[in-house]
Motif scaffolding. Structure first.
Motif, short mmCIF file in Angstrom:
data_model
loop_
_atom_site.label_atom_id
_atom_site.label_comp_id
_atom_site.label_asym_id
_atom_site.label_seq_id
_atom_site.Cartn_x
_atom_site.Cartn_y
_atom_site.Cartn_z
N TYR A 59 0.91 -1.34 -0.37
CA TYR A 59 0.03 -0.28 -0.35
C TYR A 59 1.02 1.49 -0.37
O TYR A 59 -0.07 1.98 -0.59
CB TYR A 59 -1.29 -0.13 1.03
CG TYR A 59 -1.99 -0.77 1.00
CD1 TYR A 59 -2.84 -1.16 0.27
CD2 TYR A 59 -1.96 -2.27 1.98
CE1 TYR A 59 -3.69 -1.87 0.05
CE2 TYR A 59 -3.25 -2.78 1.63
CZ TYR A 59 -3.83 -3.00 1.10
OH TYR A 59 -4.85 -3.80 0.50
N GLN A 60 2.12 1.00 0.70
CA GLN A 60 2.54 2.46 0.94
C GLN A 60 3.21 2.29 -0.95
O GLN A 60 3.54 4.06 -1.04
CB GLN A 60 4.32 2.50 1.80
CG GLN A 60 4.07 2.11 3.31
CD GLN A 60 4.31 2.07 4.11
OE1 GLN A 60 5.51 1.00 4.08
NE2 GLN A 60 4.61 1.97 4.96
N TYR A 62 2.08 1.94 -3.50
CA TYR A 62 0.76 2.77 -4.78
C TYR A 62 0.25 3.61 -4.30
O TYR A 62 0.67 4.00 -4.73
CB TYR A 62 -0.59 1.69 -3.87
CG TYR A 62 -1.71 2.60 -4.41
CD1 TYR A 62 -1.77 3.05 -6.05
CD2 TYR A 62 -2.08 3.48 -3.60
CE1 TYR A 62 -2.93 2.61 -6.35
CE2 TYR A 62 -2.99 4.50 -4.24
CZ TYR A 62 -3.47 3.89 -5.87
OH TYR A 62 -4.50 5.19 -5.97
N LEU A 63 0.91 4.73 -2.69
CA LEU A 63 0.45 5.95 -2.53
C LEU A 63 2.37 6.94 -2.81
O LEU A 63 1.59 7.79 -2.94
CB LEU A 63 0.78 5.51 -1.28
CG LEU A 63 -0.49 5.57 -0.70
CD1 LEU A 63 -0.62 5.68 1.10
CD2 LEU A 63 -1.89 6.67 -0.78
N ARG A 64 3.18 5.95 -3.10
CA ARG A 64 4.12 6.70 -3.87
C ARG A 64 4.06 6.68 -5.38
O ARG A 64 4.71 7.89 -5.57
CB ARG A 64 5.79 5.56 -3.69
CG ARG A 64 6.17 5.70 -2.23
CD ARG A 64 7.27 5.49 -2.10
NE ARG A 64 7.59 5.29 -0.36
CZ ARG A 64 7.18 3.34 0.69
NH1 ARG A 64 7.02 2.81 -0.50
NH2 ARG A 64 7.71 3.44 1.38
N PRO A 67 -0.01 9.42 -5.47
CA PRO A 67 -0.25 10.38 -4.38
C PRO A 67 -1.57 10.93 -4.25
O PRO A 67 -2.12 10.75 -3.33
CB PRO A 67 0.63 11.28 -3.84
CG PRO A 67 1.09 11.50 -5.67
CD PRO A 67 1.66 10.57 -6.04
N ALA A 72 -5.84 6.61 -3.40
CA ALA A 72 -5.27 7.19 -2.30
C ALA A 72 -5.96 7.01 -0.71
O ALA A 72 -4.95 6.47 -0.22
CB ALA A 72 -4.74 8.44 -2.37
N SER A 73 -7.28 7.69 -0.55
CA SER A 73 -7.40 8.29 0.70
C SER A 73 -7.82 6.03 1.04
O SER A 73 -7.62 6.05 1.89
CB SER A 73 -8.65 8.18 0.32
OG SER A 73 -9.67 7.51 -0.09
N ALA A 75 -5.73 3.65 0.33
CA ALA A 75 -4.33 2.83 0.38
C ALA A 75 -3.94 3.66 1.90
O ALA A 75 -3.47 2.80 3.09
CB ALA A 75 -3.79 3.28 -0.84
N ARG A 76 -4.09 5.03 1.87
CA ARG A 76 -4.00 5.78 3.84
C ARG A 76 -5.05 5.06 4.42
O ARG A 76 -4.12 4.41 5.06
CB ARG A 76 -4.25 6.88 3.48
CG ARG A 76 -2.74 7.86 2.26
CD ARG A 76 -3.15 9.01 2.99
NE ARG A 76 -4.40 9.88 2.30
CZ ARG A 76 -4.48 10.27 0.85
NH1 ARG A 76 -3.10 9.21 0.32
NH2 ARG A 76 -5.33 10.68 -0.04
N THR A 86 2.48 7.11 6.66
CA THR A 86 1.62 7.36 5.25
C THR A 86 2.65 7.76 4.12
O THR A 86 3.55 8.96 5.64
CB THR A 86 0.49 8.57 5.01
OG1 THR A 86 -0.39 7.66 5.72
CG2 THR A 86 0.49 8.80 3.76
N SER A 90 2.80 12.54 0.09
CA SER A 90 1.59 10.71 -0.12
C SER A 90 0.32 11.52 0.52
O SER A 90 -0.84 11.10 -0.26
CB SER A 90 1.67 9.74 -0.56
OG SER A 90 1.66 8.97 0.70
#
Length: 247
Positions: A59-60, A62-64, A67, A72-73, A75-76, A86, A90
């Motif tokens: 998940y981290q 993906y956020l990189r 973002p 994104a929400s 994933a966070r 997080t 991101s």
């Protein structure tokens, strides 16, 4: 067909749909659509991959990459529930489980229903955050920044909301300049109903739209006032009436 091959094939098909004699404007528009579609598919495929692995690192990662992606929400939320932080840049802010519960509790106290206080920022909490952001003129992202989280966590607690009994008592005995000022407005039943409708649209439950300012409406008014950095009296001023009844 793998996601990457599907994306490439779709992009080629869109490009082939443009006639050779089309002018540059048309080509640019079609090219922009193809690029946007490609980005959306890459975003979707990356999040699907993270879900299939279902680890903090996935998940981290993906956020990189995305973002501000469509997921994104989510994933966070997964990162925070898995006990991680997080990635820098991101968006959003990492909160402890206790802080997440406290954010939900305080949002509910302000009249923004999160649909629960379990520490999980699902659709209900994201919607409550977006409404809170809207009423403070922040971008309605549904995701808190560090400053916004601090603002909520350091804000007044439920105990600061005027109780139904105290509001009713003030209304009955005419005590307090706030109650007197509101009475001077001479609001009709229709105008009071418009206020209740305005509060409800903003996420502050008045317990009905009947033109009667009972305990539920008084609480809703006080919560709306507090959310907008106004004195939380539970009674309206003229400008506040105009603000709530203007769409």
């Amino acid at each position: 067909m793998t996601p990457s091959l599907f994306i490439k094939a779709a992009t080629v098909m869109v490009a082939m749909a443009v006639p050779a004699h089309a002018d540059d404007t048309v080509k640019n528009i079609v090219g922009g659509i193809a690029k946007q579609y490609l980005q959306q598919e890459q975003d979707r495929a990356a999040f699907a991959q993270a879900q299939s692995v279902n680890t903090l690192n996935a998940y981290q990662s993906y956020l990189r990459q995305f973002p501000n992606g469509a997921y994104a929400s989510h994933a966070r939320d997964r990162v925070e529930r898995l006990g991680g932080t997080t990635p820098a840049g991101s968006g959003g802010v990492s909160l402890s489980a206790a802080d997440r519960v406290e954010v939900q509790r305080r949002l509910n106290a302000l009249g923004y229903s999160t649909g629960g206080t379990d520490g999980s920022f699902g659709p209900g909490t994201r919607r409550a955050i977006a409404l809170w952001q809207r009423d403070r003129n922040y971008a309605q992202t549904g995701t808190l920044t560090r400053a916004q989280a601090t603002e909520i966590l350091r804000g007044r607690s439920t105990g600061d909301v005027p109780s139904a009994g105290s509001a009713a008592a003030a209304e009955a005995d005419g005590g307090g300049s706030a109650a007197q000022s509101e009475r001077a407005l001479g609001l009709s039943v229709a105008q009071r109903s418009a206020v209740q409708a305005g509060l409800t649209r903003r996420g502050f439950d008045t317990r009905g739209v009947d033109g009667t300012f009972g305990p539920g409406t008084r609480r809703a008014i006080a919560n709306w006032q507090r959310a907008n950095d106004l004195s939380a009296t539970g009674y309206l001023t003229g400008p506040q009436f105009q603000r709530l009844t203007t769409r």
